[in-house]
Design a protein around this motif. Structure first.
Motif, short mmCIF file in Angstrom:
data_model
loop_
_atom_site.label_atom_id
_atom_site.label_comp_id
_atom_site.label_asym_id
_atom_site.label_seq_id
_atom_site.Cartn_x
_atom_site.Cartn_y
_atom_site.Cartn_z
N GLN A 174 40.33 12.68 -64.26
CA GLN A 174 39.81 11.71 -65.38
C GLN A 174 38.30 11.91 -65.44
N GLN A 175 37.73 11.82 -64.02
CA GLN A 175 36.26 12.11 -64.00
C GLN A 175 35.95 13.51 -64.32
N ASP A 176 37.02 14.48 -64.15
CA ASP A 176 36.57 15.91 -64.44
C ASP A 176 36.44 16.13 -66.11
N LYS A 232 32.85 16.71 -70.68
CA LYS A 232 32.32 16.27 -71.95
C LYS A 232 30.88 16.36 -71.68
N GLU A 233 30.34 15.96 -70.70
CA GLU A 233 28.93 15.92 -70.52
C GLU A 233 27.90 16.96 -70.41
N VAL A 234 28.84 18.07 -69.91
CA VAL A 234 28.22 19.65 -70.10
C VAL A 234 28.17 19.97 -71.69
N ILE A 235 29.25 19.46 -72.36
CA ILE A 235 29.22 19.78 -73.76
C ILE A 235 28.27 19.10 -74.42
N LYS A 236 28.12 18.11 -74.09
CA LYS A 236 26.80 17.04 -74.88
C LYS A 236 25.65 17.82 -74.42
N LEU A 237 25.24 18.10 -73.25
CA LEU A 237 23.98 18.72 -73.17
C LEU A 237 23.76 20.19 -74.10
N GLY A 251 25.17 28.34 -83.12
CA GLY A 251 25.65 27.72 -81.84
C GLY A 251 26.13 26.14 -82.09
N LEU A 252 25.48 25.29 -82.77
CA LEU A 252 25.55 24.10 -83.09
C LEU A 252 27.00 23.80 -83.87
N LYS A 253 27.14 24.81 -84.82
CA LYS A 253 28.54 24.68 -85.29
C LYS A 253 29.74 25.01 -84.53
N LEU A 254 29.40 26.13 -83.52
CA LEU A 254 30.46 26.58 -82.69
C LEU A 254 30.69 25.43 -81.79
N LEU A 255 29.87 24.54 -81.13
CA LEU A 255 29.90 23.53 -80.17
C LEU A 255 30.53 22.29 -80.70
N THR A 256 30.43 22.00 -82.13
CA THR A 256 30.74 20.96 -82.59
C THR A 256 31.96 21.37 -83.57
N SER A 280 17.36 13.86 -71.94
CA SER A 280 18.82 14.03 -72.09
C SER A 280 19.50 14.15 -70.80
N LYS A 281 18.85 15.29 -69.94
CA LYS A 281 19.38 15.61 -68.57
C LYS A 281 19.19 14.44 -67.64
N LEU A 282 18.07 13.73 -67.83
CA LEU A 282 17.83 12.55 -67.02
C LEU A 282 19.19 11.45 -67.10
N ASN A 283 19.46 11.30 -68.26
CA ASN A 283 20.70 10.53 -68.52
C ASN A 283 21.80 11.03 -67.85
#
Length: 321
Positions: A8-10, A15-20, A96-101, A311-314
């Protein structure tokens, strides 16, 4: 159970990688678009100055020379080159934004922000960020679950060297009403009988060398995980501190470049005004415009980097949104 928690933490980390990545593409698009706007504005001013030079040369009033024309034409060529680069970066960031979303390439995507703006400077101190990271990072939850499972596995391997003692009951019963009952104690009647017996036993696997080796192997895995946990408790605060100092540095640099870009714009406007009045030469406009373009482009670059570092600091602090 612990393995489920780790998986679950994986998912949280993925998700965090995708968000960044989305954040990088989002601000990258805004930076490229603002850069294109900068080039268009500069191109417009240079073209206006070139038209004025052409008019003066036709009138032969002595306010302009052919060198002024060539200087402005050279400047326009450079602006067109930079404009092409900015347009390409803008298109790539949008793709890239369209691909990621997961948005179809044919769909129009309009961002909420019309221009690139810096996010608010985080108010928390470095110690507060580190405390948040130690309490919230997904890796720590994974380490705790992994340690629990490893300790249980070590105990299980140790227990395998002990005998297994068991007790129970075994019985059998059969009833056939249409058959005569056989009451001979030396012959078993498979159709009419009742039998029950207690059972007790012991199973012991003698593995003088293999079993201790298995325990030692599991203990080594546990020690390795403990070492990783210790390293994480040192390494993660470093990651937080690194991003915290980068955010502070980029913020100060951003403020400095903002002032520089504003001063360069005033210089450019003043030079252009003096040129229209016949007080400056064309190369002075180009010098001022070059300073403005470089200062403002650097400002956009630093704003983009600053937003990404916030964003990376968060992220490294475990503030998963």
């Amino acid at each position: 159970r612990n393995n489920i928690l780790i998986k679950q933490q994986d998912i949280t980390l993925e998700k965090e990688v995708i968000k960044l990545d989305v954040v990088r593409a989002y601000y990258g698009f805004l930076a490229a678009r603002d850069g294109r706007f900068l080039m268009l504005d500069t191109q417009k001013r240079l073209q206006s100055a070139l038209d004025l030079v052409h008019q003066w040369l036709e009138e032969e009033n002595g306010k302009a020379k052919l060198s002024d024309q060539y200087a402005l034409e050279a400047g326009l060529g450079l602006i067109e080159r930079f404009l092409a680069d900015a347009s390409a970066l803008e298109s790539i960031a949008m793709e890239g934004l369209k691909l990621l979303t997961g948005i179809d390439r044919a769909e129009d995507l309009e961002l909420e922000d019309s221009r690139l703006r810096a996010t608010a400077l985080p108010e928390q101190t470095l110690d507060e960020w580190i405390e948040t990271a130690l309490a919230s990072r997904a890796e720590f939850k994974q380490v705790e679950a992994g340690l629990a499972s490893r300790r249980a596995l070590v105990e299980a391997k140790r227990a395998s060297s002990k005998p297994v003692v068991y007790a129970g009951l075994a019985g059998s019963a059969a009833y056939a009403p249409d058959r005569e009952r056989l009451d001979n104690p030396y012959i078993t009647d498979p159709f009419n009988h009742v039998a029950v017996s207690p059972l007790i036993g012991m199973r012991w696997q003698w593995e003088a060398d293999a079993q201790p080796a298995r325990v030692a192997q599991e203990q080594a895995e546990l020690d390795a995980l403990l070492h990783k946990a210790s390293f994480a408790r040192k390494g993660i605060p470093f990651q937080v501190a690194e991003q915290y100092h980068l955010v502070q540095s980029k913020y100060n640099a951003m403020e400095a470049m903002k002032n520089s870009a504003q001063a360069a714009r005033r210089w450019m406007i003043a030079s252009y005004t003096d040129f229209e009045a016949g007080l400056e030469k064309a190369d002075k406009i180009l010098t001022a415009m070059q300073a403005y373009v470089l200062a403002y482009a650097e400002y956009l670059k630093i704003v983009n980097e600053y937003n990404n570092h916030v964003s990376k600091l968060n992220s490294v602090s475990g503030v998963y949104e």
